[in-house]
Design a protein around this motif. Structure first.
Motif, PDB file in Angstrom:
ATOM      1  N   ALA A  91     -41.935 156.311  -8.696  1.00 11.82           N
ATOM      2  CA  ALA A  91     -41.225 156.422 -10.054  1.00 11.82           C
ATOM      3  C   ALA A  91     -42.135 157.184 -11.184  1.00 11.82           C
ATOM      4  CB  ALA A  91     -40.887 155.151 -10.484  1.00 11.82           C
ATOM      5  N   ASN A  92     -43.306 157.708 -10.753  1.00 13.33           N
ATOM      6  CA  ASN A  92     -44.038 158.324 -11.754  1.00 13.33           C
ATOM      7  C   ASN A  92     -44.325 157.536 -13.019  1.00 13.33           C
ATOM      8  OD1 ASN A  92     -45.581 160.671 -12.516  1.00 13.33           O
ATOM      9  ND2 ASN A  92     -43.636 161.559 -13.820  1.00 13.33           N
ATOM     10  N   THR A  93     -44.669 156.435 -12.854  1.00 17.93           N
ATOM     11  CA  THR A  93     -44.855 155.393 -14.263  1.00 17.93           C
ATOM     12  C   THR A  93     -46.030 154.771 -14.053  1.00 17.93           C
ATOM     13  OG1 THR A  93     -43.778 154.307 -15.636  1.00 17.93           O
ATOM     14  CG2 THR A  93     -43.400 153.527 -13.184  1.00 17.93           C
ATOM     15  N   GLU A  94     -46.821 154.500 -15.078  1.00 18.53           N
ATOM     16  CA  GLU A  94     -48.073 153.725 -15.258  1.00 18.53           C
ATOM     17  C   GLU A  94     -47.440 152.356 -15.126  1.00 18.53           C
ATOM     18  OE1 GLU A  94     -50.607 154.762 -18.438  1.00 18.53           O
ATOM     19  OE2 GLU A  94     -50.945 156.676 -17.630  1.00 18.53           O
ATOM     20  N   TYR A  95     -46.371 151.941 -15.522  1.00 14.24           N
ATOM     21  CA  TYR A  95     -46.161 150.338 -15.478  1.00 14.24           C
ATOM     22  C   TYR A  95     -44.606 150.333 -15.477  1.00 14.24           C
ATOM     23  CZ  TYR A  95     -44.706 151.542 -20.284  1.00 14.24           C
ATOM     24  OH  TYR A  95     -44.151 151.817 -21.303  1.00 14.24           O
ATOM     25  N   PHE A  96     -43.868 149.301 -14.978  1.00 15.25           N
ATOM     26  CA  PHE A  96     -42.285 148.615 -14.956  1.00 15.25           C
ATOM     27  C   PHE A  96     -42.437 147.719 -16.083  1.00 15.25           C
ATOM     28  CE2 PHE A  96     -43.013 149.842 -10.713  1.00 15.25           C
ATOM     29  CZ  PHE A  96     -41.918 151.041 -10.718  1.00 15.25           C
ATOM     30  N   ASP A  97     -41.462 148.069 -16.968  1.00 11.60           N
ATOM     31  CA  ASP A  97     -41.054 146.994 -17.948  1.00 11.60           C
ATOM     32  C   ASP A  97     -40.699 145.525 -17.528  1.00 11.60           C
ATOM     33  OD1 ASP A  97     -41.333 148.775 -20.521  1.00 11.60           O
ATOM     34  OD2 ASP A  97     -40.245 149.963 -19.171  1.00 11.60           O
ATOM     35  N   ILE A  98     -39.883 145.620 -16.388  1.00 10.80           N
ATOM     36  CA  ILE A  98     -39.518 144.534 -15.640  1.00 10.80           C
ATOM     37  C   ILE A  98     -39.602 144.506 -14.329  1.00 10.80           C
ATOM     38  CG2 ILE A  98     -37.686 142.795 -15.484  1.00 10.80           C
ATOM     39  CD1 ILE A  98     -36.371 143.768 -18.023  1.00 10.80           C
ATOM     40  N   MET A  99     -40.211 143.661 -13.515  1.00 15.10           N
ATOM     41  CA  MET A  99     -40.342 143.893 -12.201  1.00 15.10           C
ATOM     42  C   MET A  99     -39.344 142.248 -11.637  1.00 15.10           C
ATOM     43  SD  MET A  99     -40.994 145.130  -9.082  1.00 15.10           S
ATOM     44  CE  MET A  99     -42.038 146.396  -9.757  1.00 15.10           C
ATOM     45  N   LEU A 100     -38.483 142.519 -10.719  1.00 14.46           N
ATOM     46  CA  LEU A 100     -37.768 141.475 -10.373  1.00 14.46           C
ATOM     47  C   LEU A 100     -38.020 140.989  -8.862  1.00 14.46           C
ATOM     48  CD1 LEU A 100     -34.340 142.075 -11.852  1.00 14.46           C
ATOM     49  CD2 LEU A 100     -36.051 140.902 -12.878  1.00 14.46           C
ATOM     50  N   LEU A 101     -37.786 139.845  -8.312  1.00 19.24           N
ATOM     51  CA  LEU A 101     -38.005 139.457  -7.158  1.00 19.24           C
ATOM     52  C   LEU A 101     -36.681 139.702  -6.729  1.00 19.24           C
ATOM     53  CD1 LEU A 101     -39.566 136.056  -7.355  1.00 19.24           C
ATOM     54  CD2 LEU A 101     -40.942 138.200  -6.742  1.00 19.24           C
ATOM     55  N   HIS A 102     -36.393 140.581  -5.741  1.00 21.72           N
ATOM     56  CA  HIS A 102     -35.032 141.316  -5.474  1.00 21.72           C
ATOM     57  C   HIS A 102     -34.361 140.314  -4.423  1.00 21.72           C
ATOM     58  CE1 HIS A 102     -32.294 144.976  -4.376  1.00 21.72           C
ATOM     59  NE2 HIS A 102     -31.762 143.980  -5.223  1.00 21.72           N
ATOM     60  N   TYR A 103     -32.888 140.033  -4.773  1.00 23.52           N
ATOM     61  CA  TYR A 103     -32.111 139.666  -3.531  1.00 23.52           C
ATOM     62  C   TYR A 103     -32.531 137.888  -2.970  1.00 23.52           C
ATOM     63  CZ  TYR A 103     -28.509 139.639   0.493  1.00 23.52           C
ATOM     64  OH  TYR A 103     -27.669 139.348   1.303  1.00 23.52           O
ATOM     65  N   GLN A 104     -32.646 137.304  -3.940  1.00 22.35           N
ATOM     66  CA  GLN A 104     -32.973 135.983  -3.547  1.00 22.35           C
ATOM     67  C   GLN A 104     -31.810 135.119  -3.259  1.00 22.35           C
ATOM     68  OE1 GLN A 104     -36.155 135.370  -3.059  1.00 22.35           O
ATOM     69  NE2 GLN A 104     -36.484 137.473  -3.666  1.00 22.35           N
ATOM     70  N   HIS A 105     -31.424 134.427  -2.114  1.00 21.24           N
ATOM     71  CA  HIS A 105     -30.210 134.047  -1.645  1.00 21.24           C
ATOM     72  C   HIS A 105     -30.538 132.806  -0.900  1.00 21.24           C
ATOM     73  CE1 HIS A 105     -31.788 136.782   1.388  1.00 21.24           C
ATOM     74  NE2 HIS A 105     -31.292 135.950   2.445  1.00 21.24           N
ATOM     75  N   SER A 135     -33.503 138.472  -8.998  1.00 23.40           N
ATOM     76  CA  SER A 135     -32.024 138.635  -9.011  1.00 23.40           C
ATOM     77  C   SER A 135     -31.840 137.721  -7.936  1.00 23.40           C
ATOM     78  CB  SER A 135     -31.703 140.179  -8.824  1.00 23.40           C
ATOM     79  OG  SER A 135     -32.230 140.563  -7.324  1.00 23.40           O
ATOM     80  N   VAL A 136     -30.546 137.129  -7.872  1.00 25.30           N
ATOM     81  CA  VAL A 136     -29.980 135.915  -7.085  1.00 25.30           C
ATOM     82  C   VAL A 136     -28.548 136.284  -6.594  1.00 25.30           C
ATOM     83  CG1 VAL A 136     -31.618 134.398  -8.013  1.00 25.30           C
ATOM     84  CG2 VAL A 136     -29.194 134.640  -8.768  1.00 25.30           C
ATOM     85  N   HIS A 137     -28.394 135.749  -5.311  1.00 25.21           N
ATOM     86  CA  HIS A 137     -27.035 135.867  -4.704  1.00 25.21           C
ATOM     87  C   HIS A 137     -26.732 134.615  -3.939  1.00 25.21           C
ATOM     88  CE1 HIS A 137     -26.306 140.316  -4.452  1.00 25.21           C
ATOM     89  NE2 HIS A 137     -27.635 140.327  -4.926  1.00 25.21           N
ATOM     90  N   GLY A 138     -25.520 133.917  -4.475  1.00 22.95           N
ATOM     91  CA  GLY A 138     -25.217 132.724  -3.928  1.00 22.95           C
ATOM     92  C   GLY A 138     -25.601 131.576  -4.957  1.00 22.95           C
TER      93      GLY A 138
END
Length: 249
Positions: A91-105, A135-138
Motif C-alpha cells: 500500500a506504499n504506507t508507513e502505517y495503517f490508521d485502522i487494522m481489522l481482523l477480517h471475516y470473523q465468523h 469485521s464479523v459475519h454471522g
C-alpha cells in the motif's frame, strides 16, 4: 480515530469491480472521491491487487490528509508482523490508521485470533498501526463483540432490509436479523467502539430509493459512525454523498 462519515471501499465482489477499472481508471475515481471530500479509504488482504492499486492511486497526497484501513486474514501459520509489513509495502504506507481482523465468523473468534491480536498490538507499539478492530459475519460472531475489550473498531453489516446481513448461519442465502444486529451496534457503541457499516447497498442489489433508505437507517436508526461503499464510477460517488447528506440533515 476521526474519519469521514463515508469511506471509499475497494471490495466490491472481493475487489473485482475496482480491479476491472484498471489502474488509471481506479486512480481517477479515487482522486475524484478525495476531491469531493471522502478522506477514508479501505481495503483488505483478500481483495487481490487492491493494496497495491490503492497505494498507487493515493501517491502524492499528504499522508495525514486521509485515513487508511486494511483487514488482515487471520490464517494459521502466517506471521502477523511479516504480513502487516507486507501489506504496508504493497500500500506504499508507513502505517495503517485502522487494522481489522477480517471475516470473523465463529463464536470462538476472540480466542482463536489471540496470536493476531498480539501481533497487531506489537505493530501498534511500533507505530505501524494506529487503531484496531474486527469485521464479523454471522450472529454467533457478532454477539462476541460487546464483550471483546480489545476492539477499538467494529465493522458490522447494516441495511434496512437485512440483505447480506447477519443471521445464525454466517453464510445464509436468506435475510439477516436486522433488529438483533442493530441492538449489537448500539451495545458496542456504548462500550466506546467506533462502528463502520458495510453491505449498505445490499451488494449492489438496491435501487435508488432503497439506497437512500439504507443510508438513513444506518445513521438515524442503527446509529453507526461511518459507512463504506464500493464505487465503479463518479455518479455512484455523487449519489452516495447526496444520500449521506440527506441522512444527516
Amino acid at each position: 480515530m476521526q474519519v469521514t462519515r463515508l469511506a471509499f471501499g475497494t471490495g466490491s465482489f472481493s475487489g473485482k469491480v475496482q480491479r476491472d477499472l484498471g489502474q488509471e481508471g481506479f486512480t481517477r475515481l479515487v482522486r475524484y472521491a478525495y476531491d469531493r471530500g471522502i478522506r477514508f479509504f479501505e481495503t483488505a488482504e483478500s481483495y487481490g491487487e487492491m493494496h497495491r492499486m490503492l497505494g498507487v492511486a493515493l501517491k502524492g497526497i499528504p499522508r495525514d490528509n486521509y485515513r487508511l484501513m486494511s483487514k488482515v486474514t487471520t490464517r494459521q501459520g502466517a506471521d502477523p508482523q511479516e504480513k502487516i509489513d507486507e501489506l504496508r509495502r504493497l500500500a506504499n504506507t508507513e502505517y495503517f490508521d485502522i487494522m481489522l481482523l477480517h471475516y470473523q465468523h465463529t463464536a470462538t473468534w476472540p480466542a482463536d485470533t489471540a496470536r493476531w491480536q498480539e501481533g497487531i498490538q506489537e505493530a501498534q507499539s511500533k507505530k505501524a498501526i494506529v487503531s484496531r478492530g474486527a469485521s464479523v459475519h454471522g450472529l454467533p460472531a457478532l454477539r462476541q463483540m460487546p464483550a471483546t475489550k480489545w476492539l477499538d473498531v467494529a465493522m458490522i453489516r447494516m441495511n434496512h432490509k437485512g440483505k447480506s446481513m447477519d443471521a445464525e448461519d454466517y453464510a445464509t442465502a436468506g435475510l439477516g436479523n436486522v433488529p438483533e444486529v442493530v441492538s449489537h451496534v448500539q451495545q458496542v457503541r456504548r462500550e466506546g467502539m467506533g462502528v463502520i457499516s458495510m453491505k449498505l447497498v445490499g451488494e449492489g442489489t438496491f435501487n435508488r430509493e432503497d439506497r437512500q433508505a439504507a443510508m438513513r437507517f444506518a445513521f438515524r436508526i442503527a446509529g453507526v459512525d461511518c459507512v463504506t461503499v464500493g464505487y465503479k464510477n463518479t455518479a455512484e460517488i455523487d449519489e452516495a454523498i447526496e444520500n449521506l447528506n440527506l441522512a444527516l440533515a
